[in-house]
Design a protein around this motif. Sequence first.
Motif, short mmCIF file in Angstrom:
data_model
loop_
_atom_site.label_atom_id
_atom_site.label_comp_id
_atom_site.label_asym_id
_atom_site.label_seq_id
_atom_site.Cartn_x
_atom_site.Cartn_y
_atom_site.Cartn_z
N VAL A 8 0.83 -1.20 0.00
CA VAL A 8 0.00 0.00 0.00
C VAL A 8 0.88 1.26 0.00
O VAL A 8 0.73 2.15 -0.85
N ALA A 9 1.83 1.32 0.95
CA ALA A 9 2.67 2.51 1.03
C ALA A 9 3.66 2.56 -0.13
O ALA A 9 3.96 3.64 -0.66
N GLY A 10 4.15 1.40 -0.54
CA GLY A 10 5.14 1.35 -1.61
C GLY A 10 4.58 1.82 -2.95
O GLY A 10 5.22 2.61 -3.65
N THR A 11 3.40 1.34 -3.31
CA THR A 11 2.82 1.77 -4.59
C THR A 11 2.48 3.26 -4.55
O THR A 11 2.63 3.96 -5.56
N ARG A 12 2.10 3.73 -3.39
CA ARG A 12 1.79 5.15 -3.24
C ARG A 12 3.07 5.97 -3.46
O ARG A 12 3.06 6.98 -4.19
N LEU A 13 4.17 5.51 -2.85
CA LEU A 13 5.46 6.18 -3.03
C LEU A 13 5.88 6.16 -4.50
O LEU A 13 6.30 7.19 -5.05
N LEU A 14 5.74 5.01 -5.13
CA LEU A 14 6.14 4.88 -6.53
C LEU A 14 5.35 5.83 -7.42
O LEU A 14 5.91 6.54 -8.25
N ARG A 15 4.03 5.83 -7.22
CA ARG A 15 3.19 6.70 -8.06
C ARG A 15 3.53 8.15 -7.80
O ARG A 15 3.54 8.98 -8.72
N GLY A 16 3.82 8.45 -6.51
CA GLY A 16 4.21 9.83 -6.17
C GLY A 16 5.50 10.23 -6.85
O GLY A 16 5.73 11.40 -7.15
N ASN A 17 6.36 9.26 -7.11
CA ASN A 17 7.64 9.54 -7.77
C ASN A 17 7.52 9.49 -9.28
O ASN A 17 8.53 9.52 -9.98
N GLY A 18 6.30 9.39 -9.78
CA GLY A 18 6.11 9.41 -11.22
C GLY A 18 6.25 8.06 -11.89
O GLY A 18 6.18 7.96 -13.11
N ASP A 19 6.46 7.01 -11.08
CA ASP A 19 6.59 5.68 -11.70
C ASP A 19 5.22 5.15 -12.10
O ASP A 19 4.23 5.41 -11.43
N VAL A 20 5.23 4.40 -13.19
CA VAL A 20 4.00 3.74 -13.59
C VAL A 20 3.91 2.43 -12.81
O VAL A 20 4.82 1.62 -12.83
N VAL A 21 2.82 2.27 -12.07
CA VAL A 21 2.58 1.00 -11.39
C VAL A 21 1.43 0.33 -12.13
O VAL A 21 0.34 0.89 -12.23
N LEU A 22 1.70 -0.84 -12.68
CA LEU A 22 0.68 -1.53 -13.46
C LEU A 22 -0.53 -1.81 -12.57
O LEU A 22 -0.41 -2.46 -11.54
N PRO A 23 -1.69 -1.25 -12.96
CA PRO A 23 -2.86 -1.42 -12.08
C PRO A 23 -3.33 -2.86 -12.07
O PRO A 23 -3.28 -3.55 -13.09
N VAL A 24 -3.73 -3.34 -10.89
CA VAL A 24 -4.32 -4.68 -10.78
C VAL A 24 -5.61 -4.55 -9.98
O VAL A 24 -5.82 -3.56 -9.27
N SER A 25 -6.44 -5.56 -10.09
CA SER A 25 -7.72 -5.52 -9.37
C SER A 25 -7.44 -5.62 -7.87
O SER A 25 -6.39 -6.10 -7.43
N THR A 26 -8.42 -5.20 -7.08
CA THR A 26 -8.30 -5.30 -5.62
C THR A 26 -8.11 -6.75 -5.22
O THR A 26 -7.34 -7.07 -4.30
N ALA A 27 -8.81 -7.65 -5.92
CA ALA A 27 -8.69 -9.08 -5.59
C ALA A 27 -7.25 -9.55 -5.81
O ALA A 27 -6.70 -10.30 -5.00
#
Lengths: 320, 513
Positions: free
Chosen positions: B370-389
């Motif tokens: 949760v925190a890592g993807t938030r950090l990555l997106r904040g840094n402009g990185d593309v995080v491949l979206p996945v479903s909540t499941a």
Amino acid sequence: MIEVSGLRKRYGQTMALDGMSFTVTPGRVTGFVGPNGAGKSTTMRVILGLDAADGGHALVGGRPYRSLRSPLRHLGALLDAAALHPGRTARHHLLWLAHSQGLGVRRVDEVIELVGLAPVARRRAGGFSLGMRQRLGIAAALLGDPPALMLDEPVNGLDPEGVVWIRGLLRSLAAEGRAVLVSSHLMSELQDTADHLVVVGRGRVVADTGVAELIEAASGGRVRLRTAEPAAAMDALARAGAVVAATGAGTVTVSGLVSERVVAVLGGSGVPFSEVAAHRATLEEAYMELTGDSVEFRAGLRASGSSRSSGSSGSWGDGR
Amino acid sequence: MSAAGFGRALRAEWTKLRSVRAWMAGLAAGALVTVLLGLLSAAGSHTSCGKDGVEVACPAPPVGPEGQAVSDRFYLVHRALRGDGAITVRVTSMTGRIRRPDSTPGVRNEVSGLTPWAKAGVIVKESTRQGSAYAAVMVTAEHGVRMQHDYVHDVAGRPGRVSAGSPRWLRLTRSGDRLTGYESADGRQWSRVGAVELPGLPGTVRIGLFAASPGDVTVTRGDLGGAAVAARFAQATATFDHVGLDGAVAGQSDDWRGDDLGVDLEADGTPHHPGGFTRSGDTFTVTGVGDIGPGTEGRTVESTLSGLPAGLIVLVVVAVVSVTSEYRRGLIRTSLAAVPGRGRLLAAKAAVIGAATFAAGLAAAAVSVVAGTRLLRGNGDVVLPVSTATEARVVVGTAALVAASAVLALALGALLRRGAAAVTAALAVTVLPYLLATASVLPLDAARWLLRLTPAAGFAVEQSVPAYAHVLGHYAPQAGYFPLPPWAGLAVTCGYAALALGLATLRLRRGDA
């Protein structure tokens, strides 16, 4: 009640148990004695289901230990006081044991109080002296308020005050009607504690007898005589049919005559003497006499510098 | 084994575990190390794009109807279709250009040829918006006729290349939400390739011809291990004739529009590698660059779990020591005197260490992701979206992997009875194979077999983006692609844990304590 019957166990070439049989009955303290390596600890491990015997069986309250649902409520045991995690407090050590038997924290506090560990209960066991560990081990054995107790060398490492305490504790536990088995390799430790003795050597029972009978038998009806003229005294007594032996400067041991007859013979022969007393063996002496025919044990005797000749094993030779 | 007896044994083992401060600290440290290393790595990753000489955030990749990042770059020649209808074409040729590594530095080295998944055919698409729903029937360079829809779905038709001597007829019909693809060698004998549902397809859709070519992917192995993956420009050109439309098609017959979907623009506004089309009577020639398919460029959610191997080492040590310390001190005899059932005692130990490490793993994975993807997106990185499941599966699965590895470690501890030996063994079968397989020091096949056969197979549960058969890629463990499906990999780890626990119970039952 603990019943051991015909236990056999071999470790490689060594016969650790060779038909070990005895019963620990309620209401008295049974001493379990024998030299190191005689099979005491192995027997206790078999009773607890830790080691499997090659033959025979051991029952606690009529059932094999491993079939008991809450075993610590049937038999409390202290095998090795050092078996503690050094990072766990005394209280937590007892708490997990209590939980394993469905007991609560109240019982833990009771036994802590009983063994006098309350001031250090929340300290880690790693810093405990051997004496404190023994007390903790005894607390663990008492945890389930069991009708039978089995303690391996519980006096080890205790200070004199602790020795007195544990003697009193063992006697009171027996007085409450519990079966108490206490092992020791030192007879003297049991002299004032045990009512009954199971003496073992080389994996089997050498004697299974009451302490009083054992001492009685070992005393052998001998009379100790102090005299300024031992040669004359021995001569007179031998003529009267006694077996005599000089056992020191001015000391003669007489067998075959009661003390009244010794006094009469000496008086009749005009031999002066300063003391005539019935000889009373110590438990230690009785024990040594008893185990004198054990090779392992002779080595132990020589090492300790004693040199008593072996007596007949008499009526208590094999109590079974 | 009575339930009450097992409950007591469980409670006793839990009391044991929680009452040794070093072990509880170890559990917390394992979780903390996982989180800190993961977040540190996420915080150190930055991506930005240049636009007119200024650094800006990179545009997010388009997202397809099913939530995945997608690639939606191709040339589309289309008209509007209102309601039901169909398109039929004949494809008579497919050629292309591929850029190869420059042999003379600075001189562009372009050759004729097609990449395996170069594609051209007929398509019905919701709109010209990138990421919108579609279904298409196509010929490909090396994979025959295919029917694909919504980026991630692919169905094979007849194999074979297309040429003037061996043309392919393709037909795609719309009937409500249902789209059906057909192919034919001669335009008379048709066979169905597939039928798909595109729920919620609007009344008016785009219908037409398309061409696309994914880049040429080359993988070079480094001298010191590792692999460099390069994708180079490639384009495909297809020739269509006998174009026929059925249904309510707006406009005149020459009202075809060309759209270079998703084309990048140079700084001066001109398109970079443009596609295009020409029409001569009934014959259309369409040239396209790019791909219609799932997008794989970007960080995955599980990339935030890079601290897990380090954290797992700590947790494995705690699991091993929790049992070997009993052997070291003779405490195992006290344990067995209290709980004489060997199976029950070991099962209770395994359950407690499993639950405790599961909790530590769950907390660590949840915070990391949760925190890592938030950090990555904040840094402009593309995080491949996945479903909540899927995200939940990654987090819970990671916790389960940690628990299974810990139980395996505990069982090894009970088998070997010595801390150092058991820790070594446990790390050698869990963390080590994972590191070897993903650090690209091994040949690809060896790495894959390690992740199939060893307890490290469970790391597969972290993989959030599947390998797509219809997209050429370097699907190596190093890139986060595992040879086993997520739950199958986890099942391998659990199997090993159960096996080791069984052997440990057997040893405890057979021997003297």
